[in-house]
Design an enzyme around this catalytic site. Sequence first.
Site, PDB file in Angstrom:
ATOM      1  N   ALA A  78      87.399  13.955  44.840  1.00  0.00           N
ATOM      2  CA  ALA A  78      88.685  14.312  45.446  1.00  0.00           C
ATOM      3  C   ALA A  78      88.464  15.320  46.557  1.00  0.00           C
ATOM      4  CB  ALA A  78      89.633  14.890  44.406  1.00  0.00           C
ATOM      5  N   ARG A  85      89.430  13.615  56.423  1.00  0.00           N
ATOM      6  CA  ARG A  85      89.025  13.128  57.753  1.00  0.00           C
ATOM      7  C   ARG A  85      88.104  14.121  58.457  1.00  0.00           C
ATOM      8  NH1 ARG A  85      89.742   8.187  57.413  1.00  0.00           N
ATOM      9  NH2 ARG A  85      90.268   7.677  59.526  1.00  0.00           N
ATOM     10  N   ARG A  86      87.399  14.948  57.667  1.00  0.00           N
ATOM     11  CA  ARG A  86      86.439  15.901  58.225  1.00  0.00           C
ATOM     12  C   ARG A  86      85.017  15.636  57.715  1.00  0.00           C
ATOM     13  NH1 ARG A  86      89.419  21.801  57.869  1.00  0.00           N
ATOM     14  NH2 ARG A  86      91.487  21.089  58.471  1.00  0.00           N
ATOM     15  N   GLU A 111      83.125   3.282  40.391  1.00  0.00           N
ATOM     16  CA  GLU A 111      84.254   2.364  40.457  1.00  0.00           C
ATOM     17  C   GLU A 111      85.249   2.940  41.445  1.00  0.00           C
ATOM     18  OE1 GLU A 111      82.490   1.725  36.436  1.00  0.00           O
ATOM     19  OE2 GLU A 111      83.444   3.522  37.223  1.00  0.00           O
ATOM     20  N   TYR A 123      82.172   4.445  50.949  1.00  0.00           N
ATOM     21  CA  TYR A 123      81.059   4.054  50.082  1.00  0.00           C
ATOM     22  C   TYR A 123      80.213   2.961  50.737  1.00  0.00           C
ATOM     23  CZ  TYR A 123      83.799   6.650  46.638  1.00  0.00           C
ATOM     24  OH  TYR A 123      84.513   7.611  45.977  1.00  0.00           O
TER      25      TYR A 123
END
Length: 154
Positions: A78, A85-86, A111, A123
């Site tokens: 998280a 967006r950094r 997952e 990923y």
Amino acid sequence: MADFPSGSFTVRTMTADDLAKIVELEGRCHITPWSAQLFEEELSRAYSTIDILWQADRLVGYICFWQVCDELHILNVAVDRAFRRRGLGRVLVEHVLQHGRAGGCDRAFLEVRTGNRGAIALYDSLGFEVIGRRVKYYPDGEDALVMERKILHS
């Protein structure tokens, strides 16, 4: 340790003192958030680690993972919406992959919700490949993609 974007970010392992802040961030980041009890269970497992990302005194992200034998399992990632967006999600995953490499892991697994296009793209860009699908994996009935990445030993 992974390289963090500018802005004086630090990473350390979670302790029980961090629980309230982690649960608060989790609730803001996920559709079906983990409970405090789930985090406490992870803290009690010898093979589980939760590394947390800070900027000054603000918790901005975390990653929970298991190292079991020669496998690395990423369970939860998280990043606070205000810090997205950094490249911080990438940094957290790369940090864990480095940990796995140093620990002799051959492969990493995770997952991800089929609808989480941003995470899937991240990923994929980190070399993970879809190897399966778990039907109705999440409590709300959404499917999960199972992804794997081979880890090259250093």
